[in-house]
Motif scaffolding. Sequence first.
Motif, PDB file in Angstrom:
ATOM      1  N   ALA A 156      52.281  -8.826  10.320  1.00 12.20           N
ATOM      2  CA  ALA A 156      52.746  -7.535   9.796  1.00 12.20           C
ATOM      3  C   ALA A 156      51.583  -6.734   9.206  1.00 12.20           C
ATOM      4  O   ALA A 156      51.510  -5.515   9.385  1.00 12.20           O
ATOM      5  CB  ALA A 156      53.813  -7.752   8.733  1.00 12.20           C
ATOM      6  N   TYR A 157      50.675  -7.422   8.505  1.00 10.90           N
ATOM      7  CA  TYR A 157      49.534  -6.737   7.882  1.00 10.90           C
ATOM      8  C   TYR A 157      48.647  -6.080   8.947  1.00 10.90           C
ATOM      9  O   TYR A 157      48.243  -4.916   8.813  1.00 10.90           O
ATOM     10  CB  TYR A 157      48.726  -7.722   7.046  1.00 10.90           C
ATOM     11  N   ASN A 158      48.346  -6.820  10.011  1.00  9.64           N
ATOM     12  CA  ASN A 158      47.483  -6.259  11.053  1.00  9.64           C
ATOM     13  C   ASN A 158      48.192  -5.163  11.839  1.00  9.64           C
ATOM     14  O   ASN A 158      47.553  -4.219  12.316  1.00  9.64           O
ATOM     15  CB  ASN A 158      46.995  -7.368  11.983  1.00  9.64           C
ATOM     16  N   THR A 159      49.516  -5.262  11.966  1.00  5.74           N
ATOM     17  CA  THR A 159      50.281  -4.151  12.558  1.00  5.74           C
ATOM     18  C   THR A 159      50.140  -2.907  11.696  1.00  5.74           C
ATOM     19  O   THR A 159      49.937  -1.795  12.206  1.00  5.74           O
ATOM     20  CB  THR A 159      51.762  -4.531  12.707  1.00  5.74           C
ATOM     21  N   ALA A 160      50.237  -3.081  10.371  1.00  3.36           N
ATOM     22  CA  ALA A 160      50.090  -1.945   9.456  1.00  3.36           C
ATOM     23  C   ALA A 160      48.718  -1.305   9.590  1.00  3.36           C
ATOM     24  O   ALA A 160      48.597  -0.066   9.612  1.00  3.36           O
ATOM     25  CB  ALA A 160      50.321  -2.400   8.016  1.00  3.36           C
ATOM     26  N   LYS A 161      47.671  -2.109   9.699  1.00  7.84           N
ATOM     27  CA  LYS A 161      46.312  -1.575   9.819  1.00  7.84           C
ATOM     28  C   LYS A 161      46.148  -0.772  11.104  1.00  7.84           C
ATOM     29  O   LYS A 161      45.592   0.327  11.104  1.00  7.84           O
ATOM     30  CB  LYS A 161      45.290  -2.718   9.794  1.00  7.84           C
ATOM     31  N   LEU A 162      46.634  -1.322  12.205  1.00  9.50           N
ATOM     32  CA  LEU A 162      46.475  -0.651  13.490  1.00  9.50           C
ATOM     33  C   LEU A 162      47.340   0.596  13.593  1.00  9.50           C
ATOM     34  O   LEU A 162      46.936   1.604  14.186  1.00  9.50           O
ATOM     35  CB  LEU A 162      46.822  -1.621  14.619  1.00  9.50           C
ATOM     36  N   ALA A 163      48.527   0.553  13.023  1.00 11.03           N
ATOM     37  CA  ALA A 163      49.456   1.678  13.153  1.00 11.03           C
ATOM     38  C   ALA A 163      49.147   2.811  12.179  1.00 11.03           C
ATOM     39  O   ALA A 163      49.429   3.974  12.474  1.00 11.03           O
ATOM     40  CB  ALA A 163      50.895   1.205  12.946  1.00 11.03           C
ATOM     41  N   SER A 164      48.570   2.474  11.033  1.00  9.25           N
ATOM     42  CA  SER A 164      48.322   3.499  10.015  1.00  9.25           C
ATOM     43  C   SER A 164      46.868   3.939   9.940  1.00  9.25           C
ATOM     44  O   SER A 164      46.562   4.958   9.326  1.00  9.25           O
ATOM     45  CB  SER A 164      48.730   2.969   8.642  1.00  9.25           C
ATOM     46  N   ASP A 165      45.965   3.130  10.525  1.00  2.00           N
ATOM     47  CA  ASP A 165      44.525   3.384  10.416  1.00  2.00           C
ATOM     48  C   ASP A 165      44.105   3.460   8.953  1.00  2.00           C
ATOM     49  O   ASP A 165      43.256   4.265   8.570  1.00  2.00           O
ATOM     50  CB  ASP A 165      44.149   4.666  11.157  1.00  2.00           C
ATOM     51  N   SER A 166      44.730   2.608   8.117  1.00  2.97           N
ATOM     52  CA  SER A 166      44.460   2.609   6.685  1.00  2.97           C
ATOM     53  C   SER A 166      43.888   1.267   6.256  1.00  2.97           C
ATOM     54  O   SER A 166      44.286   0.215   6.756  1.00  2.97           O
ATOM     55  CB  SER A 166      45.742   2.896   5.897  1.00  2.97           C
ATOM     56  N   GLU A 167      42.947   1.318   5.337  1.00  5.48           N
ATOM     57  CA  GLU A 167      42.420   0.103   4.725  1.00  5.48           C
ATOM     58  C   GLU A 167      43.036  -0.121   3.346  1.00  5.48           C
ATOM     59  O   GLU A 167      42.847  -1.165   2.728  1.00  5.48           O
ATOM     60  CB  GLU A 167      40.889   0.195   4.584  1.00  5.48           C
ATOM     61  N   ASP A 168      43.784   0.856   2.879  1.00  4.19           N
ATOM     62  CA  ASP A 168      44.396   0.792   1.545  1.00  4.19           C
ATOM     63  C   ASP A 168      45.870   0.405   1.702  1.00  4.19           C
ATOM     64  O   ASP A 168      46.762   1.254   1.654  1.00  4.19           O
ATOM     65  CB  ASP A 168      44.259   2.135   0.832  1.00  4.19           C
ATOM     66  N   ILE A 169      46.097  -0.880   1.919  1.00  7.78           N
ATOM     67  CA  ILE A 169      47.441  -1.387   2.177  1.00  7.78           C
ATOM     68  C   ILE A 169      47.882  -2.254   1.000  1.00  7.78           C
ATOM     69  O   ILE A 169      47.164  -3.168   0.594  1.00  7.78           O
ATOM     70  CB  ILE A 169      47.476  -2.201   3.486  1.00  7.78           C
ATOM     71  N   HIS A 226      59.170  -7.277   8.944  1.00  6.35           N
ATOM     72  CA  HIS A 226      59.696  -8.211   9.939  1.00  6.35           C
ATOM     73  C   HIS A 226      61.147  -7.886  10.304  1.00  6.35           C
ATOM     74  O   HIS A 226      61.829  -7.139   9.590  1.00  6.35           O
ATOM     75  CB  HIS A 226      59.620  -9.631   9.394  1.00  6.35           C
ATOM     76  N   GLY A 227      61.627  -8.516  11.375  1.00  7.68           N
ATOM     77  CA  GLY A 227      62.953  -8.240  11.883  1.00  7.68           C
ATOM     78  C   GLY A 227      64.062  -8.402  10.867  1.00  7.68           C
ATOM     79  O   GLY A 227      64.811  -7.453  10.592  1.00  7.68           O
ATOM     80  N   ALA A 228      64.188  -9.585  10.291  1.00 11.58           N
ATOM     81  CA  ALA A 228      65.252  -9.809   9.308  1.00 11.58           C
ATOM     82  C   ALA A 228      64.941  -9.131   7.984  1.00 11.58           C
ATOM     83  O   ALA A 228      65.831  -8.565   7.344  1.00 11.58           O
ATOM     84  CB  ALA A 228      65.474 -11.309   9.098  1.00 11.58           C
ATOM     85  N   CYS A 229      63.687  -9.159   7.565  1.00  8.83           N
ATOM     86  CA  CYS A 229      63.296  -8.516   6.306  1.00  8.83           C
ATOM     87  C   CYS A 229      63.653  -7.032   6.327  1.00  8.83           C
ATOM     88  O   CYS A 229      64.202  -6.497   5.356  1.00  8.83           O
ATOM     89  CB  CYS A 229      61.807  -8.692   6.065  1.00  8.83           C
ATOM     90  N   ASN A 230      63.359  -6.365   7.439  1.00  2.60           N
ATOM     91  CA  ASN A 230      63.670  -4.941   7.531  1.00  2.60           C
ATOM     92  C   ASN A 230      65.170  -4.681   7.451  1.00  2.60           C
ATOM     93  O   ASN A 230      65.612  -3.672   6.899  1.00  2.60           O
ATOM     94  CB  ASN A 230      63.091  -4.359   8.824  1.00  2.60           C
ATOM     95  N   LYS A 231      65.962  -5.594   7.992  1.00  2.00           N
ATOM     96  CA  LYS A 231      67.412  -5.442   7.893  1.00  2.00           C
ATOM     97  C   LYS A 231      67.888  -5.661   6.458  1.00  2.00           C
ATOM     98  O   LYS A 231      68.867  -5.049   6.017  1.00  2.00           O
ATOM     99  CB  LYS A 231      68.113  -6.409   8.853  1.00  2.00           C
ATOM    100  N   GLY A 232      67.182  -6.519   5.723  1.00  4.16           N
ATOM    101  CA  GLY A 232      67.488  -6.658   4.307  1.00  4.16           C
ATOM    102  C   GLY A 232      67.224  -5.371   3.553  1.00  4.16           C
ATOM    103  O   GLY A 232      68.026  -4.939   2.719  1.00  4.16           O
ATOM    104  N   LEU A 233      66.094  -4.735   3.847  1.00  4.41           N
ATOM    105  CA  LEU A 233      65.782  -3.438   3.244  1.00  4.41           C
ATOM    106  C   LEU A 233      66.840  -2.400   3.603  1.00  4.41           C
ATOM    107  O   LEU A 233      67.288  -1.615   2.761  1.00  4.41           O
ATOM    108  CB  LEU A 233      64.409  -2.959   3.726  1.00  4.41           C
ATOM    109  N   LEU A 234      67.268  -2.413   4.856  1.00  2.17           N
ATOM    110  CA  LEU A 234      68.255  -1.439   5.312  1.00  2.17           C
ATOM    111  C   LEU A 234      69.639  -1.683   4.714  1.00  2.17           C
ATOM    112  O   LEU A 234      70.423  -0.743   4.565  1.00  2.17           O
ATOM    113  CB  LEU A 234      68.324  -1.443   6.838  1.00  2.17           C
TER     114      LEU A 234
END
Length: 229
Positions: free
Chosen positions: A60-73, A164-172
């Motif tokens: 998930a962390y590396n997905t965030a880096k690639l999708a956001s182009d951010s180093e401040d995560i 993640h799949g289930a985690c995101n559904k928990g948030l939702l």
Amino acid sequence: MLIYLLRHGTTEWNAVHKIQGDTDTSLDDIGREMARQTGLWFKDQGITFDKVFSSPLKRAYNTAKLASDSEDIVVDERLRELGFGNMEGLVVEDMLEKDKEFPFVYFKTKPDIYDEKVKNDSEAESLTQLCERTADFLHDQVEPLAKQDGSPDEKIKTVLISAHGACNKGLLMHMRGEKDMAKFWGEGLQPNCAFDVIEYDESLGTYRILSANNTHYDDSLTANLTKLL
């Protein structure tokens, strides 16, 4: 405030239908390309993120880096995937054949029954526990962002959450104001590297789901997607 809720790209375990849970697996080549192309789409649309949150798990962390182009995560433990205990590393189809041994048979089709059965298993995390920690994350980390003072240019307007799949559904579940665990899956499991767009209204303290299960990567990658069940 807009929230982009993103699921990580694919891993080798996704491809062979192994349950990952909070096992720290890595993105595979396809997963990295999904995240890279998703990031390019955000850039082409002029979408930038004032704040980026991620699960501590590297897929998930590396997905965030690639999708956001951010180093401040901002990494938050409450965004870890659901813990499956002794089911982690097992193949979905094998568990379905041994339905009396594993509660996973209910996971996608009857999440309320899965939740009750797992509550008796000290090694696995229940969906109720997942919903409690993800709601706590939103209360603690996300909702206060909309209340911050400052000039319009300084305000947090767009947030990315990579998890993640289930985690995101928990948030939702919290975002939808849903308490019935039988409705846990809502619009269905997000495909890998898909995102939902949610609007948070600070004045009302409410969320509104604007779109779900969006994917913006090449169709050739779609053919490699696998379903949990």
